[in-house]
Design a protein around this motif. Structure first.
Motif, mmCIF file in Angstrom:
data_model
loop_
_atom_site.group_PDB
_atom_site.id
_atom_site.type_symbol
_atom_site.label_atom_id
_atom_site.label_comp_id
_atom_site.label_asym_id
_atom_site.label_seq_id
_atom_site.Cartn_x
_atom_site.Cartn_y
_atom_site.Cartn_z
ATOM 1 N N LEU A 34 48.096 -89.332 -36.055
ATOM 2 C CA LEU A 34 48.119 -89.187 -34.601
ATOM 3 C C LEU A 34 47.550 -90.427 -33.925
ATOM 4 C CD1 LEU A 34 46.897 -85.503 -34.244
ATOM 5 C CD2 LEU A 34 49.156 -86.365 -33.761
ATOM 6 N N LYS A 35 48.259 -90.922 -32.910
ATOM 7 C CA LYS A 35 47.790 -92.110 -32.202
ATOM 8 C C LYS A 35 46.924 -91.751 -31.006
ATOM 9 C CE LYS A 35 51.395 -95.317 -33.607
ATOM 10 N NZ LYS A 35 52.402 -96.295 -33.167
ATOM 11 N N SER A 36 46.941 -90.470 -30.624
ATOM 12 C CA SER A 36 46.135 -90.043 -29.493
ATOM 13 C C SER A 36 45.081 -89.060 -29.969
ATOM 14 C CB SER A 36 47.024 -89.366 -28.429
ATOM 15 O OG SER A 36 46.215 -88.782 -27.431
ATOM 16 N N SER A 37 43.837 -89.411 -29.783
ATOM 17 C CA SER A 37 42.755 -88.524 -30.225
ATOM 18 C C SER A 37 42.555 -87.357 -29.286
ATOM 19 C CB SER A 37 41.450 -89.329 -30.324
ATOM 20 O OG SER A 37 41.123 -89.870 -29.039
ATOM 21 N N THR A 38 43.242 -87.368 -28.144
ATOM 22 C CA THR A 38 43.067 -86.285 -27.173
ATOM 23 C C THR A 38 44.189 -85.263 -27.242
ATOM 24 O OG1 THR A 38 44.268 -87.526 -25.466
ATOM 25 C CG2 THR A 38 41.881 -87.858 -25.608
ATOM 26 N N SER A 39 45.106 -85.430 -28.173
ATOM 27 C CA SER A 39 46.254 -84.531 -28.244
ATOM 28 C C SER A 39 46.442 -84.033 -29.666
ATOM 29 C CB SER A 39 47.521 -85.244 -27.770
ATOM 30 O OG SER A 39 48.651 -84.435 -27.971
ATOM 31 N N ILE A 40 46.910 -82.795 -29.783
ATOM 32 C CA ILE A 40 47.222 -82.257 -31.109
ATOM 33 C C ILE A 40 48.626 -82.663 -31.525
ATOM 34 C CG2 ILE A 40 45.696 -80.277 -30.830
ATOM 35 C CD1 ILE A 40 48.195 -78.575 -30.254
ATOM 36 N N PHE A 41 49.384 -83.287 -30.598
ATOM 37 C CA PHE A 41 50.746 -83.691 -30.882
ATOM 38 C C PHE A 41 50.832 -85.184 -31.171
ATOM 39 C CE2 PHE A 41 51.370 -80.177 -27.690
ATOM 40 C CZ PHE A 41 51.709 -79.212 -28.638
ATOM 41 N N HIS A 42 51.789 -85.533 -32.026
ATOM 42 C CA HIS A 42 52.060 -86.944 -32.286
ATOM 43 C C HIS A 42 52.563 -87.591 -30.995
ATOM 44 C CE1 HIS A 42 54.148 -90.508 -33.762
ATOM 45 N NE2 HIS A 42 53.461 -90.389 -34.879
ATOM 46 N N PHE A 43 52.078 -88.800 -30.714
ATOM 47 C CA PHE A 43 52.463 -89.470 -29.460
ATOM 48 C C PHE A 43 52.691 -90.940 -29.735
ATOM 49 C CE2 PHE A 43 51.537 -91.878 -25.601
ATOM 50 C CZ PHE A 43 52.323 -91.219 -24.663
ATOM 51 N N ASP A 44 53.902 -91.403 -29.424
ATOM 52 C CA ASP A 44 54.256 -92.809 -29.549
ATOM 53 C C ASP A 44 55.210 -93.130 -28.416
ATOM 54 O OD1 ASP A 44 56.121 -95.062 -30.410
ATOM 55 O OD2 ASP A 44 54.589 -95.198 -31.968
ATOM 56 N N LEU A 45 54.815 -94.037 -27.533
ATOM 57 C CA LEU A 45 55.586 -94.309 -26.320
ATOM 58 C C LEU A 45 56.983 -94.848 -26.640
ATOM 59 C CD1 LEU A 45 55.215 -94.015 -23.308
ATOM 60 C CD2 LEU A 45 54.434 -96.399 -23.216
ATOM 61 N N LEU A 46 57.069 -95.765 -27.590
ATOM 62 C CA LEU A 46 58.379 -96.307 -27.967
ATOM 63 C C LEU A 46 59.274 -95.215 -28.543
ATOM 64 C CD1 LEU A 46 60.353 -98.656 -28.402
ATOM 65 C CD2 LEU A 46 59.192 -99.105 -30.601
ATOM 66 N N LEU A 47 58.686 -94.379 -29.381
ATOM 67 C CA LEU A 47 59.448 -93.285 -29.997
ATOM 68 C C LEU A 47 59.925 -92.296 -28.945
ATOM 69 C CD1 LEU A 47 60.537 -92.035 -32.560
ATOM 70 C CD2 LEU A 47 58.314 -90.923 -32.914
ATOM 71 N N ILE A 48 59.104 -92.046 -27.921
ATOM 72 C CA ILE A 48 59.515 -91.148 -26.835
ATOM 73 C C ILE A 48 60.759 -91.699 -26.137
ATOM 74 C CG2 ILE A 48 58.891 -90.373 -24.506
ATOM 75 C CD1 ILE A 48 56.115 -89.789 -25.526
ATOM 76 N N GLY A 49 60.788 -93.011 -25.904
ATOM 77 C CA GLY A 49 61.970 -93.617 -25.295
ATOM 78 C C GLY A 49 63.208 -93.430 -26.156
ATOM 79 N N GLU A 50 63.046 -93.593 -27.467
ATOM 80 C CA GLU A 50 64.165 -93.392 -28.388
ATOM 81 C C GLU A 50 64.612 -91.935 -28.412
ATOM 82 O OE1 GLU A 50 63.081 -96.949 -31.587
ATOM 83 O OE2 GLU A 50 62.243 -94.931 -31.851
ATOM 84 N N VAL A 51 63.651 -91.026 -28.296
ATOM 85 C CA VAL A 51 63.976 -89.586 -28.292
ATOM 86 C C VAL A 51 64.735 -89.212 -27.021
ATOM 87 C CG1 VAL A 51 62.977 -87.268 -28.190
ATOM 88 C CG2 VAL A 51 62.086 -88.934 -29.823
ATOM 89 N N ILE A 52 64.352 -89.807 -25.899
ATOM 90 C CA ILE A 52 65.062 -89.532 -24.633
ATOM 91 C C ILE A 52 66.519 -89.981 -24.732
ATOM 92 C CG2 ILE A 52 65.222 -90.143 -22.196
ATOM 93 C CD1 ILE A 52 62.155 -90.318 -22.169
ATOM 94 N N ILE A 53 66.725 -91.180 -25.252
ATOM 95 C CA ILE A 53 68.093 -91.673 -25.430
ATOM 96 C C ILE A 53 68.852 -90.774 -26.398
ATOM 97 C CG2 ILE A 53 69.497 -93.588 -26.287
ATOM 98 C CD1 ILE A 53 67.232 -95.467 -25.341
ATOM 99 N N GLY A 54 68.181 -90.414 -27.495
ATOM 100 C CA GLY A 54 68.800 -89.517 -28.462
ATOM 101 C C GLY A 54 69.136 -88.175 -27.850
#
Length: 449
Positions: A217-237
């Motif tokens: 996990l890149k965010s210590s404040t979240s229980i969910f995996h968070f990656d800004l670049l990956l989020i952009g790829e997921v939106i396009i996907g």
């Protein structure tokens, strides 16, 4: 502490829950057991077809047999899932009991001879038919009948995929686009959970899918995996998954309508459809796009499971499965659309992951649920399915992919009886249309003018 009115309200809630819990037991017992039989038979005929490839050449005759069965015994049962949705919208004559055995038998025939189809449609129709039978015996009111049919849908869906939470929400979400009946929430959950449990008691095992944990996990404040670049790829996907959902729905409906228009002899439709499937398999030199496509004894074949691995799908595998399934279901064979949608989504996700450098298994999983979300207009249920099948760490990506696909699929879907209560953003001109079938008809008429 409690007024007389509040005490009465709590008592009414208790009676309501107790009543529907008791009704859920026979619904779940019947639906869960019949779905277990169906899944067992499906596994048997699929394995038999793998070892007897010549059965594919009898697919046209299988289509003729399916047409004859529905011609002689089907009557109005052929409309399938849409009939169940129509009955939930406005109960009338009920769901005929013959729907359950007919769809079970004809789906098994489709898979035995290599038709590209799924299983969810069969399970939902089994659930609707058997729950309608129970409703008639109990002489329920109109509103109670609606709720009972939704329980049947939840039980069938939850049992066939081993996803009880998804089954419950799917039954609520699929009826209307933009509204859910929360009165049915707990009864549907109970029915779905019990049906899945009973199906498992018959020693039916569901396919296990895995998304490997590739990063911490890149965010210590979240229980969910968070990656800004990956989020952009997921939106396009997600957008591409939604467009693919639209393409699948429109292709299947178009094949069905043009088949009826161009082929004047009804029994010839499935015969020609079976011939086209055989021809496509011959031209491509592969049987990878036949049947369910969940797994394959050939380790190098394209299948849903292999799509979670790098190199597990070809660039256009998703399109070929879309074409095979659209022809199979659009030309008279029986089964569901959802498992082929899983295949299409996972194969497209594999391709996108390979092209953009994103984790292939994650993108395959996102495609798996998001193409389904777009084609059925059930983004919440599909997000839950991701959690139930793949685990919760990537839930943020599941939601983004499913919600984005939902919007990009437009006012289309595999169930034409779905009613639009709240339109999707930016579609002002279609707000007054009641069903997806109405919207599609109006769109076609506008093109002809």
């Amino acid at each position: 502490m409690f007024s007389k009115k509040s005490t009465t309200n709590y008592f009414s809630i208790l009676i309501h829950l107790l009543k529907w819990t008791l009704i859920a037991f026979p619904v779940a017992a019947l639906v869960g057991s019949v779905v277990a039989l169906f899944l067992w038979l499906l596994d048997v005929v699929t394995n038999f077809r793998f070892t007897h490839g010549w059965l594919l050449y009898l697919l046209p005759l299988a289509g003729l047999l399916i047409w004859w069965l529905y011609k002689t015994a089907g009557k109005n049962a052929e409309s399938g899932n849409n009939m169940i949705l129509d009955e939930i919208h406005q109960p009338g004559g009920g769901i005929p009991l013959r729907m359950a055995p007919l769809v079970l038998i004809t789906t098994i025939i489709t898979h035995l001879f290599g038709g590209s189809a799924g299983r969810e449609g069969t399970a939902v129709q089994i659930g609707g038919s058997l729950s309608s039978l129970i409703g008639k015996r109990l002489k329920l009111s109109t509103d109670e009948t609606k709720l009972l049919l939704m329980m049947g849908v939840a039980a069938g869906f939850g049992a066939v995929f081993g996803t009880p939470l998804t089954g419950a929400i799917f039954a609520l979400e699929v009826v209307y686009i933009g509204r859910m009946n929360y009165k049915a929430l707990l009864p549907c959950l109970i029915a779905s959970f019990l049906a899945d449990m009973i199906c498992s008691m018959w020693h039916i095992h569901h396919t296990q899918y895995h998304i490997q944990i590739v990063e911490s996990l890149k965010s210590s404040t979240s229980i969910f995996h968070f990656d800004l670049l990956l989020i952009g790829e997921v939106i396009i996907g997600g957008a591409l998954f939604g467009i693919t959902s639209l393409l699948f729905s429109e292709f299947t409906h178009t094949v069905k309508s043009y088949s009826k228009e161009w082929i004047k002899v009804p029994w010839l439709i499935p015969v020609i459809g079976g011939g086209i499937v055989i021809l496509l398999a011959f031209l491509l030199g592969t049987n990878d796009y036949l049947g369910l496509g969940v797994s394959n004894p050939d380790p190098n074949a394209v299948s849903i499971l292999n799509c979670f691995k790098a190199g597990g799908a070809d660039t256009w595998s998703w399109l070929w499965k879309l074409i095979f399934t659209g022809i199979t279901l659009g030309m008279g064979f029986k089964g569901g659309e959802v498992t082929p949608l899983f295949f299409i989504g996972a194969a497209l996700g594999n391709t996108l992951g390979t092209l953009c450098g994103a984790p292939v298994d994650l993108m395959a999983g996102l495609g798996f649920i998001a193409v389904f979300a777009g084609a059925t207009n059930t983004p919440i249920a599909c997000t839950l399915m991701g959690i139930e099948l793949f685990g919760g760490e990537y839930a943020l990506y599941y939601a983004i992919a499913c919600f984005t696909a939902y919007y990009f699929s437009g006012h289309t879907g595999i169930y034409t009886a779905q009613r639009v209560i709240n339109k999707k953003g930016g579609m002002q001109d279609e707000a007054e249309i009641q069903t997806l079938g109405d919207i599609r008809s109006r769109r076609i008429n506008n093109r002809k003018k």
